[in-house]
Write a protein that holds these residues in place. Structure first.
Motif, short mmCIF file in Angstrom:
data_model
loop_
_atom_site.label_atom_id
_atom_site.label_comp_id
_atom_site.label_asym_id
_atom_site.label_seq_id
_atom_site.Cartn_x
_atom_site.Cartn_y
_atom_site.Cartn_z
N ARG A 3 -6.20 0.30 -7.95
CA ARG A 3 -7.36 1.05 -7.48
C ARG A 3 -7.82 0.55 -6.11
N LYS A 26 -5.80 12.86 -4.37
CA LYS A 26 -4.37 12.66 -4.63
C LYS A 26 -3.51 13.77 -4.02
N VAL A 66 -5.85 2.69 1.07
CA VAL A 66 -4.93 3.73 1.57
C VAL A 66 -5.72 4.97 1.97
N TYR A 67 -6.61 5.44 1.09
CA TYR A 67 -7.40 6.64 1.38
C TYR A 67 -8.17 6.46 2.69
N LEU A 102 -3.11 13.19 -0.37
CA LEU A 102 -2.23 12.04 -0.17
C LEU A 102 -0.78 12.44 -0.37
N ALA A 141 0.87 4.01 -2.89
CA ALA A 141 0.54 5.38 -2.50
C ALA A 141 1.66 6.34 -2.87
N HIS A 183 -5.95 -0.98 -3.82
CA HIS A 183 -4.95 -0.55 -2.84
C HIS A 183 -5.15 0.91 -2.47
N LEU A 184 -5.39 1.75 -3.47
CA LEU A 184 -5.56 3.18 -3.19
C LEU A 184 -6.83 3.44 -2.40
N ARG A 185 -7.88 2.70 -2.66
CA ARG A 185 -9.11 2.84 -1.87
C ARG A 185 -8.82 2.55 -0.40
N PHE A 221 1.68 6.83 -6.65
CA PHE A 221 0.52 7.62 -7.06
C PHE A 221 0.68 9.07 -6.64
N TYR A 255 -2.63 4.92 -12.62
CA TYR A 255 -2.91 3.51 -12.29
C TYR A 255 -2.18 2.55 -13.22
N GLU A 301 0.83 -1.21 0.00
CA GLU A 301 0.00 0.00 0.00
C GLU A 301 0.86 1.25 0.00
#
Length: 65
Positions: A40, A55, A46-47, A58, A16, A42-44, A19, A25, A12
């Motif tokens: 996507r 972004k 992370v957020y 982040l 992150a 993983h980013l969900r 990104f 992506y 993650e």
């Protein structure tokens, strides 16, 4: 918020960081040999873990850390 960054898995954090540095992506997926859908997901995660919604937030959070 530093605690929340520490709660990220190594994958993650890698996703992150890439990104937040401007990779999209597809570029992240190609580099890590995973699908864009996995990026996507993983980013969900992370957020949700670090409490950001975009972004820019982040990238700022990662830069502070």
């Amino acid at each position: 918020k530093r605690q929340s960054i520490d709660s990220l898995s190594p994958r993650e954090l890698d996703v992150a960081t890439r990104f937040g540095s401007g990779d999209d992506y597809r570029a992240i997926a190609a580099r890590l040999e995973i699908s864009p859908a996995t990026v996507r997901n993983h980013l969900r995660a992370v957020y949700a873990k670090v409490g950001v919604t975009n972004k820019v937030q982040l990238a700022k959070l990662l830069a502070e850390g």
